[in-house]
Design an enzyme around this catalytic site. Structure first.
Site, PDB file in Angstrom:
ATOM      1  N   GLY A   1       0.801  -1.226   0.000  1.00 23.64           N
ATOM      2  CA  GLY A   1       0.000   0.000   0.000  1.00 23.64           C
ATOM      3  C   GLY A   1       0.825   1.262   0.000  1.00 23.64           C
ATOM      4  O   GLY A   1       0.295   2.348  -0.229  1.00 23.64           O
TER       5      GLY A   1
ATOM      6  N   CYS B   1     -26.952 -10.046 -17.190  1.00 23.06           N
ATOM      7  CA  CYS B   1     -26.331  -9.763 -18.486  1.00 23.06           C
ATOM      8  C   CYS B   1     -27.285 -10.133 -19.612  1.00 23.06           C
ATOM      9  O   CYS B   1     -27.843 -11.237 -19.639  1.00 23.06           O
ATOM     10  CB  CYS B   1     -25.028 -10.545 -18.608  1.00 23.06           C
ATOM     11  SG  CYS B   1     -24.282 -10.421 -20.239  1.00 23.06           S
TER      12      CYS B   1
ATOM     13  N   CYS C   1     -25.381 -13.191 -21.711  1.00 26.05           N
ATOM     14  CA  CYS C   1     -25.093 -14.503 -21.134  1.00 26.05           C
ATOM     15  C   CYS C   1     -25.942 -14.792 -19.903  1.00 26.05           C
ATOM     16  O   CYS C   1     -25.868 -15.877 -19.347  1.00 26.05           O
ATOM     17  CB  CYS C   1     -23.601 -14.640 -20.801  1.00 26.05           C
ATOM     18  SG  CYS C   1     -23.108 -13.751 -19.325  1.00 26.05           S
TER      19      CYS C   1
ATOM     20  N   CYS D   1     -22.108  -7.930 -19.561  1.00 24.51           N
ATOM     21  CA  CYS D   1     -20.908  -8.095 -18.739  1.00 24.51           C
ATOM     22  C   CYS D   1     -19.824  -7.147 -19.233  1.00 24.51           C
ATOM     23  O   CYS D   1     -19.582  -7.058 -20.436  1.00 24.51           O
ATOM     24  CB  CYS D   1     -20.360  -9.516 -18.861  1.00 24.51           C
ATOM     25  SG  CYS D   1     -21.393 -10.778 -18.148  1.00 24.51           S
TER      26      CYS D   1
ATOM     27  N   CYS E   1     -17.932 -13.233 -20.341  1.00 20.96           N
ATOM     28  CA  CYS E   1     -19.219 -13.331 -21.031  1.00 20.96           C
ATOM     29  C   CYS E   1     -19.143 -14.345 -22.176  1.00 20.96           C
ATOM     30  O   CYS E   1     -20.012 -15.202 -22.328  1.00 20.96           O
ATOM     31  CB  CYS E   1     -19.596 -11.947 -21.567  1.00 20.96           C
ATOM     32  SG  CYS E   1     -21.330 -11.777 -21.988  1.00 20.96           S
TER      33      CYS E   1
END
Lengths: 260, 303
Positions: free
Chosen positions: B31, B240, B243, B265, B271
């Site tokens: 970080g 979606c 899909c 997606c 997808c």
């Protein structure tokens, strides 16, 4: 004054030089809990240098500033680590700037400004933070409905009161004020002073007020220090110094106040 | 100059060594933003110069490389960076998440869980999470070193005060291993929970700002929030259209100027994989009901 006779802040022989020029020299005093100290003097007399040395914005060349911390007892703030000093700055200390813009975040709402110190010490409940912020806005006579407005939409006097709320929300024990009424017109000044006097008495705050306005110290301060060319030329009870100044410069200062 | 005249993966070895040092330091302090001497790359700032430099420093000739831009393999940014490394490094490239060993990404984490054998490289525009609250770099550095992160919550407070909920929906700040507050790059907050305990190495490169930071595998990453307004990984409340997936992050696509729209997606590879496996969404051309609806307006015009 309480029975506790240990000073809250003990300043010993603070000096600060800018090259060969003296900022302030050999300043010593004790501040007891609940006491308000005024520092007066003309521009360039070293009052702001002294204040900045006390809060750690400047490092003094000599001397020590011993603060009676809640946890560890008396501790020299000039030698403590920066993180400790900044922690003090968020909890037990408060600093009211002359210009509210220096002490506020202008892009953040009034509530966010007041809440910042709470969040900085670990408050993580939105509802609580907001309640405390609203409560403090009311205590400094700002309409609670303006909690989501930005300080840019506030008048100068309101900004200054918001700055005070933001500083006092964590219940500090010592407040430093640098010309808190500078730049405000007289009626707003009067209202602000009235408010400050009430808060200082209610919360039992200790305060150090730097100003060139003798009326401000007359109203707020218990004790007074007069500075000239970086040195303290006279110190004593406020009424005593203002009514019967001993030093030539204090006499000049008192006689320079305009009468209406 | 021909492509072969460049060193492997465009950057010279000294530069790559310098970047690798920064990456190792970043991995050692999860970080923490490590400054590095960012080079000028043959693409404009904002197009992934930081990510490209990090990818160049970690790529080996045996690697398989994948680039995604907002989840898609076929957008300008993804196509051009992919072909850049095809030409300068000669590495194999792929669009399949599971086949890639190094994945450079802009604004998404793939839906498919990553493994210990993969590296995810993020393109970061602004690495400093405190930037828009505290403009001074000297001050933000001090705040990081002294762990003064109250200001980050002021931003979330402002969100709730103005919108009634935390409206920050991307680049949502996180705290790493209880120490550094980090900007996860502009990924949607839907992806935030995937940052923590990930099996793959995550590297973040900011070219213009000259910073690299990193998350080693299995790092604790917590999204900041309030007790009474907890963090929520949100997505569009649809499935979606192609899909039928209900668990993936969706893009809204405007299909005409009559208010027609569909959700698909954002991860194109995910997808396509689902459609190949036989899943059908309610707006897919393979769906008989949808095909009939699409055909109807044409009939009306004919009559």
């Amino acid at each position: 004054m309480s029975t506790d006779l240990r000073p809250l802040l003990s300043v010993k022989d603070i000096s600060k030089r800018y090259g060969s020029h003296i900022g302030c020299a050999g300043v010593s005093f004790d501040l007891y809990p609940g006491e308000v100290m005024g520092i007066v003097g003309e521009s360039g007399s070293g009052k702001s240098t002294l204040l900045n040395c006390l809060v750690g914005h400047l490092t003094p060349d000599t001397g020590e500033v011993v603060f009676d911390t809640r946890v560890d007892g008396p501790k020299d703030t000039t030698t403590m680590s920066e993180s400790e000093r900044r922690m003090l700055g968020r909890t037990d200390w408060a600093f009211v700037h002359q210009h509210a813009r220096d002490g506020l975040r202008m892009g953040v709402s009034a509530g966010g400004n007041v809440g910042e110190r709470l969040m900085a010490v670990g408050e993580r409940h939105y509802g609580d933070i907001r309640d405390k912020a609203t409560d403090w806005l009311e205590r400094v006579e700002i309409d609670a409905a303006r909690v989501d407005d930005r300080p840019t939409t506030f008048s100068g006097g309101m900004q200054q009161r918001l700055q005070i709320a933001r500083n006092l929300v964590t219940g500090p024990r010592l407040v430093f004020m640098d010309e808190p009424t500078g730049g405000l017109d007289v009626s707003v000044q009067a209202r602000l002073l009235d408010l400050l006097r009430g808060l200082v008495r209610d919360m039992g705050l200790s305060a150090i007020i730097v100003t060139h306005d003798l009326a401000v110290v007359r109203l707020l301060a218990d004790r007074l220090m007069v500075m000239k060319s970086g040195r303290v030329v006279e110190a004593g009870l406020t009424d005593q110094v203002l009514d019967d100044p001993q030093h030539a410069y204090s006499q000049l200062l008192v006689s320079s106040v305009l009468q209406v | 100059m021909t492509d072969q005249a460049y060193n492997f993966a465009y950057l010279d070895e000294q530069t790559k060594r310098m970047i690798r040092r920064a990456i190792l330091k970043g991995l050692a302090i999860p970080g923490y933003q490590v400054p590095f001497a960012s080079r000028e790359m043959p693409m404009p700032y904002g197009w992934g110069t930081g990510g490209v430099q990090v990818s160049a420093a970690v790529l080996t000739p045996e690697d398989t490389f994948k680039v995604i831009d907002q989840g898609a393999d076929d957008t300008t940014n993804a196509v051009s960076i992919r072909s850049f490394f095809e030409r300068t490094a000669g590495v194999r490239t792929t669009t399949a998440t599971c086949e890639a060993s190094v994945i450079q990404t802009r604004h998404r984490i793939p839906e498919e869980p990553l493994t210990e054998n993969q590296i995810l490289v993020y393109q970061v525009p602004i690495p400093e999470p405190l930037r828009f609250l505290e403009p001074r770099e000297s001050e933000t550095r001090k705040m990081h070193s002294l762990e003064e992160y109250g200001l980050m919550h002021v931003k979330l407070y402002e969100d709730i005060a103005r919108h009634g909920h935390i409206a920050t929906s991307y680049a949502y700040p996180v705290k790493v291993e209880g120490r550094y507050v980090m900007d996860p790059s502009p990924i949607p907050k839907f992806d935030n929970p995937k940052l923590g305990d990930m099996h793959a190495v995550q590297l973040f490169g900011a070219g213009r700002e000259q910073r690299i930071y990193a998350l080693p595998p299995y790092t604790q990453v917590v999204s900041l929030d309030f007790e009474d307004h907890p963090f929520e990984a949100s997505k569009a409340d649809h499935s979606c259209g192609l899909c039928g997936a209900t668990d993936s992050y969706l893009d809204e696509v405007i299909t005409d100027d009559q208010g027609g729209r569909m959700f698909v997606c954002s991860d194109t590879d995910y997808c396509e994989g689902r459609r190949a496996a036989g899943f059908v969404g309610d707006m897919s051309a393979d769906n008989p009901a949808a095909a009939m609806m699409a055909a109807q307006p044409t009939l009306e015009i004919q009559t």
